[in-house]
Design a protein around this motif. Structure first.
Motif, PDB file in Angstrom:
ATOM      1  N   ILE A  69     -26.508   9.240 -22.144  1.00  0.00           N
ATOM      2  CA  ILE A  69     -27.439   8.150 -21.882  1.00  0.00           C
ATOM      3  C   ILE A  69     -28.275   7.889 -23.131  1.00  0.00           C
ATOM      4  CG2 ILE A  69     -29.240   7.294 -20.352  1.00  0.00           C
ATOM      5  CD1 ILE A  69     -26.576   7.861 -18.981  1.00  0.00           C
ATOM      6  N   GLU A  70     -28.406   6.628 -23.510  1.00  0.00           N
ATOM      7  CA  GLU A  70     -29.166   6.266 -24.707  1.00  0.00           C
ATOM      8  C   GLU A  70     -30.626   6.002 -24.352  1.00  0.00           C
ATOM      9  OE1 GLU A  70     -27.401   3.225 -27.029  1.00  0.00           O
ATOM     10  OE2 GLU A  70     -25.377   4.081 -26.949  1.00  0.00           O
ATOM     11  N   PHE A  71     -31.514   6.494 -25.219  1.00  0.00           N
ATOM     12  CA  PHE A  71     -32.948   6.348 -24.986  1.00  0.00           C
ATOM     13  C   PHE A  71     -33.658   5.633 -26.130  1.00  0.00           C
ATOM     14  CE2 PHE A  71     -31.626  10.094 -22.569  1.00  0.00           C
ATOM     15  CZ  PHE A  71     -32.107   9.772 -21.313  1.00  0.00           C
ATOM     16  N   THR A  72     -32.919   5.234 -27.161  1.00  0.00           N
ATOM     17  CA  THR A  72     -33.502   4.501 -28.281  1.00  0.00           C
ATOM     18  C   THR A  72     -32.579   3.359 -28.668  1.00  0.00           C
ATOM     19  OG1 THR A  72     -32.450   5.944 -29.921  1.00  0.00           O
ATOM     20  CG2 THR A  72     -34.673   6.545 -29.180  1.00  0.00           C
ATOM     21  N   CYS A  73     -33.132   2.368 -29.361  1.00  0.00           N
ATOM     22  CA  CYS A  73     -32.321   1.251 -29.830  1.00  0.00           C
ATOM     23  C   CYS A  73     -31.654   1.627 -31.153  1.00  0.00           C
ATOM     24  CB  CYS A  73     -33.188   0.000 -29.987  1.00  0.00           C
ATOM     25  SG  CYS A  73     -34.309   0.067 -31.403  1.00  0.00           S
ATOM     26  N   SER A  74     -30.962   0.671 -31.757  1.00  0.00           N
ATOM     27  CA  SER A  74     -30.228   0.951 -32.993  1.00  0.00           C
ATOM     28  C   SER A  74     -31.148   1.299 -34.155  1.00  0.00           C
ATOM     29  CB  SER A  74     -29.364  -0.259 -33.366  1.00  0.00           C
ATOM     30  OG  SER A  74     -30.182  -1.404 -33.584  1.00  0.00           O
ATOM     31  N   ARG A  75     -32.429   0.925 -34.065  1.00  0.00           N
ATOM     32  CA  ARG A  75     -33.388   1.234 -35.123  1.00  0.00           C
ATOM     33  C   ARG A  75     -34.269   2.427 -34.774  1.00  0.00           C
ATOM     34  NH1 ARG A  75     -35.537  -4.729 -37.239  1.00  0.00           N
ATOM     35  NH2 ARG A  75     -33.463  -5.617 -37.653  1.00  0.00           N
ATOM     36  N   GLU A  95     -33.335  -7.019 -29.308  1.00  0.00           N
ATOM     37  CA  GLU A  95     -31.999  -6.432 -29.257  1.00  0.00           C
ATOM     38  C   GLU A  95     -31.633  -6.080 -27.817  1.00  0.00           C
ATOM     39  OE1 GLU A  95     -29.704  -3.150 -31.853  1.00  0.00           O
ATOM     40  OE2 GLU A  95     -31.315  -2.330 -30.612  1.00  0.00           O
ATOM     41  N   VAL A  96     -30.467  -6.550 -27.379  1.00  0.00           N
ATOM     42  CA  VAL A  96     -29.937  -6.212 -26.061  1.00  0.00           C
ATOM     43  C   VAL A  96     -28.669  -5.393 -26.259  1.00  0.00           C
ATOM     44  CG1 VAL A  96     -28.990  -7.091 -23.902  1.00  0.00           C
ATOM     45  CG2 VAL A  96     -30.903  -8.277 -24.992  1.00  0.00           C
ATOM     46  N   ILE A  97     -28.647  -4.201 -25.712  1.00  0.00           N
ATOM     47  CA  ILE A  97     -27.525  -3.286 -25.893  1.00  0.00           C
ATOM     48  C   ILE A  97     -26.828  -3.049 -24.557  1.00  0.00           C
ATOM     49  CG2 ILE A  97     -26.861  -0.923 -26.490  1.00  0.00           C
ATOM     50  CD1 ILE A  97     -27.531  -2.604 -28.890  1.00  0.00           C
ATOM     51  N   ASN A  98     -25.510  -3.163 -24.557  1.00  0.00           N
ATOM     52  CA  ASN A  98     -24.688  -2.892 -23.384  1.00  0.00           C
ATOM     53  C   ASN A  98     -23.636  -1.855 -23.782  1.00  0.00           C
ATOM     54  OD1 ASN A  98     -23.104  -2.937 -21.077  1.00  0.00           O
ATOM     55  ND2 ASN A  98     -22.049  -4.835 -21.639  1.00  0.00           N
TER      56      ASN A  98
END
Length: 308
Positions: free
Chosen positions: A118-124, A98-101
């Motif tokens: 700021i995000e520190f985890t992915c969607s899961r 997963e690539v998140i922008n």
């Protein structure tokens, strides 16, 4: 002063690396540094008789020929150094990573003078994420594609010219950016006499006496700066303006470096915050005085600047 955007192709492998050891050159870069590219263009101009030693001496004291870093040009698309607000999860999500922008959300918060989240985890919920800043990426709408540079590896042997045989303790290996790849960059030329055209050739990096780094310009277009200025003016909608650094940004807190620019158009630009990783900017070698230029602290290309 005239501004250009140009594309060039490597006709032979280019030795542009992070590390020099006793055995050779290792860890090729994923871009061409601006000092390397600028030196290559100035050298080509000098060899062709377009500039003289007086011009080169003036460039040492007060540079006017300015060039950006060169980034990969892949399948007809330009890549850019990734900003700090994108990541990929190291845990596979199905058949891919997963690539998140989430830069759009961050920019809206910054322009509205809100503190960005700021995000520190992915969607899961995985915390095993890897930041893409400042790796070159190609934007596809809100999505990003990481660019992979092809490398060339070889081993060479030093030859004794008198014996016409190999020299003892002269075995070298090197890694280089493979030939056939294209890069794009921007260039500022100080006067009407200097031009860069399709077919213009120059040599990049180390080993040029052995044929490494031969490059040729394949496309050139002049940039209308007035249109760019209007674009910036139209972007200033709120109290804060968010800028993106295509090249290293020198720190104003380092006493031996230049401060961030304060003049822009007809007004003042005051830098409030900078988001991006710090790095050491090696300013190359001064060929005129035969000494190393200083190493400065800078934010990586792809950094995001909040100004007022």
């Amino acid at each position: 002063m005239r501004f250009f955007e140009f594309i060039f192709e490597l006709l032979s492998p280019a030795i542009v690396t992070k590390r020099l050891t006793d055995r050779g050159f290792h860890l090729p870069l994923d871009h061409i540094p601006p000092m390397t590219l600028r030196g290559a263009i100035l050298t080509a101009f000098f060899r062709e008789g377009r500039v003289d030693k007086n011009f080169l001496s003036k460039e040492v004291r007060s540079p006017e020929l300015i060039v950006s870093p060169a980034y990969p040009f892949v399948e007809g698309r330009k890549s850019y150094p990734c900003h700090p607000f994108a990541y990929k999860c190291k845990v596979p999500h199905g058949d891919s990573l997963e690539v998140i922008n989430y830069a759009t959300k961050i920019i809206h918060d910054l322009e509205a003078e809100r503190e960005p989240q700021i995000e520190f985890t992915c969607s899961r919920g995985h915390s095993t994420i890897e930041g893409l800043h400042p790796k070159p990426v190609i934007p596809f709408g809100p999505n990003l594609k990481e660019v992979r540079i092809l490398f060339h590896e070889a081993i060479s042997v030093g030859i004794n010219k008198h014996k016409a045989s190999s020299e003892r303790n002269m075995l070298f290996d090197y890694e280089a950016i493979a030939a056939g790849q294209k890069f794009w960059a921007t260039l500022a030329l100080p006067n009407e006499k200097l031009e860069i055209n399709e077919g213009f050739e120059f040599f990049i990096g180390r080993g040029i006496s052995r044929g490494f780094g031969r490059s040729r310009v394949t496309s050139v277009k002049e940039v209308n700066l007035n249109e760019e200025v209007e674009h910036v003016k139209n972007s200033i909608k709120n109290k804060a303006i968010v800028l993106y650094a295509l090249s290293p940004l020198l720190s104003s807190r380092d006493v031996i470096s230049s401060p961030y620019p304060t003049e822009m158009c007809s007004g003042k630009l005051l830098v409030d915050r900078v988001y991006g990783r710090m790095t050491s900017l090696h300013c190359g070698w001064d060929m005129m005085s035969n000494k190393e230029r200083p190493t400065l602290k800078a934010s990586n290309p792809g950094s995001v600047i909040v100004a007022r």
